[in-house]
Design an enzyme around this catalytic site. Structure first.
Site, mmCIF file in Angstrom:
data_model
loop_
_atom_site.group_PDB
_atom_site.id
_atom_site.type_symbol
_atom_site.label_atom_id
_atom_site.label_comp_id
_atom_site.label_asym_id
_atom_site.label_seq_id
_atom_site.Cartn_x
_atom_site.Cartn_y
_atom_site.Cartn_z
ATOM 1 N N CYS A 181 0.885 -1.165 0.000
ATOM 2 C CA CYS A 181 0.000 0.000 0.000
ATOM 3 C C CYS A 181 0.912 1.200 0.000
ATOM 4 O O CYS A 181 1.563 1.496 0.998
ATOM 5 C CB CYS A 181 -0.925 0.041 1.217
ATOM 6 N N CYS A 189 -0.588 4.233 2.466
ATOM 7 C CA CYS A 189 -0.663 4.106 3.923
ATOM 8 C C CYS A 189 -0.397 2.665 4.304
ATOM 9 O O CYS A 189 0.730 2.213 4.185
ATOM 10 C CB CYS A 189 -1.994 4.617 4.453
ATOM 11 N N SER A 190 -1.394 1.938 4.744
ATOM 12 C CA SER A 190 -1.129 0.566 5.181
ATOM 13 C C SER A 190 -2.343 -0.324 4.966
ATOM 14 O O SER A 190 -2.627 -1.195 5.769
ATOM 15 C CB SER A 190 -0.732 0.557 6.659
ATOM 16 N N CYS A 191 -3.077 -0.110 3.869
ATOM 17 C CA CYS A 191 -4.239 -0.945 3.586
ATOM 18 C C CYS A 191 -3.796 -2.404 3.507
ATOM 19 O O CYS A 191 -2.799 -2.724 2.858
ATOM 20 C CB CYS A 191 -4.901 -0.514 2.279
HETATM 21 FE FE FE Z 1 -3.407 2.145 2.725
#
Ligand code: FE
Length: 193
Positions: free
Chosen positions: A88, A91-93
């Site tokens: 991602c 961000c951190s999906c």
């Molecule tokens: Fe994300």
């Protein structure tokens, strides 16, 4: 999670080492077991693979794995000629329903940028050197689309049941920074570090 941890530790309510152990368990063992069951079923059941290709969210929900960040799933399948890697960049999906908590490195700026700029270099740092002939595809997760890599089924597993197959599926294999364990490998039966 970390903010909560800071508060709990500051109040003396939890031992940070114990909390780290719990977080590690969710990152590497309990969470990814769900995804490992999806992969094992895909390996064992061609009809399930077809459903997973057609509508991964629904096929994963068949096994009871639903919920937050579990919607809008897409399964991408590794084979002899193609390897998939998930990142991602924003961000951190991450597909929590099948993989649990994301590892710290997944959320780090270097992984998020280098997985796109130099994916083969990143894989090499994970100990995975791809044959130059293998096409590498990088998938950028978003809030609308989350990817689960279905690693190639290891040879030597003909006739194996889903439980045994699932033990070969590591978290990293489902992100694409690793591959499935070989039968009899030292780590088979335990989650990857
Ligand atoms: Fe994300």
């Amino acid at each position: 999670m970390r903010a909560l941890e800071t508060i709990l530790v500051a109040k003396g309510l939890v031992d940070p080492a114990a909390l780290d152990a719990i977080i590690d368990t969710y990152e590497t063992k309990i969470g990814p077991r769900n995804g490992a069951r999806v992969v094992a079923k895909a390996w064992a059941d061609p009809a399930y693979t077809a459903r997973l290709k057609a509508d991964a969210t629904a096929a994963i929900a068949e096994l009871g794995f639903t919920g937050r960040q579990g919607e809008h799933m897409v399964a991408v399948f590794n084979d002899a000629g193609t390897h998939h890697l998930v990142v991602c960049t924003l961000c951190s999906c991450y597909p929590w329903a099948v993989l649990g908590l994301p590892p710290v490195w997944y959320k780090s700026a270097p992984y998020r940028s280098r997985a796109v700029l130099d994916p083969r270099g990143v894989l090499a740092e994970f100990g995975l050197v791809l044959d130059p002939a293998v096409q590498l595809r990088v998938w950028d997760s978003t809030a609308e689309m989350r990817y689960l890599v279905i690693p190639a089924r290891p040879s030597g597993t003909d006739g194996w049941g889903e439980e045994a197959l699932a033990d070969l599926v590591t978290r990293d294999a489902m992100i694409g920074t690793g591959v499935a364990l070989m039968p009899g490998s030292r780590n088979a039966g335990a989650a990857a570090p």
